[in-house]
Write an enzyme that holds these catalytic residues in place. Structure first.
Site, PDB file in Angstrom:
ATOM      1  N   ASP A 143       0.827  -1.217   0.000  1.00 37.60           N
ATOM      2  CA  ASP A 143       0.000   0.000   0.000  1.00 37.60           C
ATOM      3  C   ASP A 143       0.861   1.267   0.000  1.00 37.60           C
ATOM      4  O   ASP A 143       0.713   2.137  -0.856  1.00 37.60           O
ATOM      5  CB  ASP A 143      -0.928   0.016   1.222  1.00 37.60           C
ATOM      6  CG  ASP A 143      -1.955  -1.109   1.184  1.00 37.60           C
ATOM      7  OD1 ASP A 143      -2.413  -1.453   0.079  1.00 37.60           O
ATOM      8  OD2 ASP A 143      -2.292  -1.642   2.245  1.00 37.60           O
TER       9      ASP A 143
ATOM     10  N   ARG B  20      -0.824   1.023  16.662  1.00 39.49           N
ATOM     11  CA  ARG B  20      -1.382   2.160  15.926  1.00 39.49           C
ATOM     12  C   ARG B  20      -1.450   3.462  16.715  1.00 39.49           C
ATOM     13  O   ARG B  20      -1.179   4.532  16.156  1.00 39.49           O
ATOM     14  CB  ARG B  20      -2.771   1.807  15.377  1.00 39.49           C
ATOM     15  CG  ARG B  20      -2.792   0.694  14.320  1.00 39.49           C
ATOM     16  CD  ARG B  20      -1.673   0.859  13.322  1.00 39.49           C
ATOM     17  NE  ARG B  20      -1.784  -0.046  12.197  1.00 39.49           N
ATOM     18  CZ  ARG B  20      -0.771  -0.699  11.666  1.00 39.49           C
ATOM     19  NH1 ARG B  20       0.431  -0.584  12.177  1.00 39.49           N
ATOM     20  NH2 ARG B  20      -0.945  -1.487  10.608  1.00 39.49           N
TER      21      ARG B  20
ATOM     22  N   SER C  62      -1.824 -10.122   3.144  1.00 35.02           N
ATOM     23  CA  SER C  62      -1.726  -8.828   3.811  1.00 35.02           C
ATOM     24  C   SER C  62      -1.222  -9.104   5.224  1.00 35.02           C
ATOM     25  O   SER C  62      -1.860  -9.812   5.999  1.00 35.02           O
ATOM     26  CB  SER C  62      -3.097  -8.153   3.862  1.00 35.02           C
ATOM     27  OG  SER C  62      -3.022  -6.940   4.576  1.00 35.02           O
TER      28      SER C  62
END
Length: 409
Positions: free
Chosen positions: A21, A101, A182
């Site tokens: 990505d 994150r 992924s």
């Protein structure tokens, strides 16, 4: 964002991992945002060799520079430790991606402000949880900063089309179309999604070379068990096998021990925040051992009422983490509870690791609530005759209900 608004964006900070990505995002931004300056930022959360060659690749893709921020200890100390104290799991998922994150999003915001950037860009898809986690952290620390999420803008519809774009722009990739799982990796875990895993009827091929990266399948694990001993102080892991280490070192040590014995592999279908179910395979060897060991020590040291309330709050804490709301007053309040409830969670836990299993091998604590004298089947100081009065009072509502049904009240 309108064409006129795009023209006003001169500098963009991009969350850059070097994966599929983000590899195509830099040239895409150059093409679609009037050739802005791109500052690539990679958060080091323990993904090891994934950082190799990243600067060269970022610069060749069009970035003006790459900033690698060391976030390993911040993630471990500020997020993983309190989650461990709370025993927080999202369904059966040990929150690997969700742990990383918040600190990455916070650092992106800080760097964007320091670099006087006009926007921050991330590569999370419009289907997943990470878009929420990144953006809530950015909004908390840079509320006025514009956020660009190419997956919500571009015409690319699939990872196959991403490969086509990379080929057309001569962007080098470490993965191929055939090995196009992924993946997300940090010190705590590795996730696998996509390809054959998209059908829950398919069994993961754990024995296939290269599929598992943090360990081996239980099938191929050694025939002899491995013992480990984990020491905790107030719920925080402080040593393994008698050696004092910081938390990040303990996780790395247990990753090796656990991985070698096929520990911490799960195959789940989880409920994403955005509303869909998603199937993934997760490797969390060291984290699985730590959660298990911590739970063993709590059995000895935490009173019943506190433990049961904490088990309920653990669901809320895991939801908060999973849903990207780490930097909130609720997190601070729940973390205070986690710390207080772990005041006496100090001691040593010995475990046997064997072909994917964790087997308790002895727990001790100076703050144990366990009394052999009280619980023994032999002679003790416990007066068993007192139980009759307790049961009469405890069962009084049940007895009154029975009288009511018989019309005896």
């Amino acid at each position: 964002m309108t064409a006129e608004q795009k023209k006003g964006i001169k500098k963009i900070v991009v969350a850059y991992s070097g994966g599929l990505d983000t590899s195509i995002i830099i040239p895409w931004l150059k093409e679609n945002y009037n050739n802005p300056e791109i500052i690539a930022v990679s958060g080091n959360v323990g993904q090891a060799d994934e950082l190799d060659g990243l600067e060269e690749k970022a610069l060749k893709s069009g970035a003006s520079k790459l900033i690698v921020a060391d976030l390993v200890d911040e993630m471990c100390e500020d997020i993983i430790v309190p989650a461990l104290k709370m025993d927080a799991k999202y369904e059966t998922y040990l929150l690997g991606t969700a742990f990383a994150r918040p600190v990455i999003g916070k650092k992106l915001a800080e760097i964007a402000l320091a670099e006087h950037a006009d926007a921050v860009c991330h590569g999370a898809t419009g289907k997943g949880n990470d878009q929420v986690r990144f953006e809530l952290a950015i909004k908390r620390f840079a509320p006025d900063l514009k956020i660009i999420a190419p997956w919500r803008e571009w015409n690319i519809k699939s990872r196959e089309e991403e490969f086509d774009y990379a080929d057309a722009h001569h962007i080098p990739l470490k993965i191929s179309r055939e090995t196009n799982y992924s993946k997300d990796k940090n010190l705590w875990h590795l996730s696998h999604e996509g390809l054959d895993l998209e059908d829950p009827a398919n069994e993961p091929d754990y024995e296939k070379k290269g599929f598992l990266e943090m360990g081996v399948s239980p099938v191929t694990a050694p025939d002899n068990p491995t013992y480990v001993t984990v020491d905790f102080e107030a719920g925080k892991p402080v040593a393994v096998d008698g050696k004092k280490m910081k938390v990040s070192e303990i996780i790395a040590y247990l990753n090796k021990k656990g991985g070698d014995n096929g520990i911490g592999i799960i195959d789940i279908v989880e409920n994403r925040l955005v509303g869909m179910k998603d199937r993934g395979v997760y490797e969390t060897p060291g984290g699985t051992i730590l959660y298990f060991a911590h739970n063993q020590l709590e059995m000895l040291t935490v009173d019943k009422e506190t433990l049961h309330v904490k088990q309920k709050l653990a669901v809320d804490y895991a939801d908060l983490l999973y849903n990207g709301k780490w930097y909130t007053p609720l997190q601070e309040a729940l973390t205070a509870f986690a710390n207080e409830s772990n005041r006496y969670v100090t001691g040593s836990v010995k475990l046997k690791l064997y072909k994917g299993n964790i087997i308790p091998a002895g727990t001790k604590s100076p703050y144990s609530l366990y009394s052999e004298n009280l619980v023994t089947f032999g002679e003790s100081d416990y007066d068993q005759s007192q139980s009759e009065g307790f049961i009469n009072l405890w069962g009084l509502p049940t007895k009154v209900q029975a009288y009511r049904e018989r019309g005896l009240l």
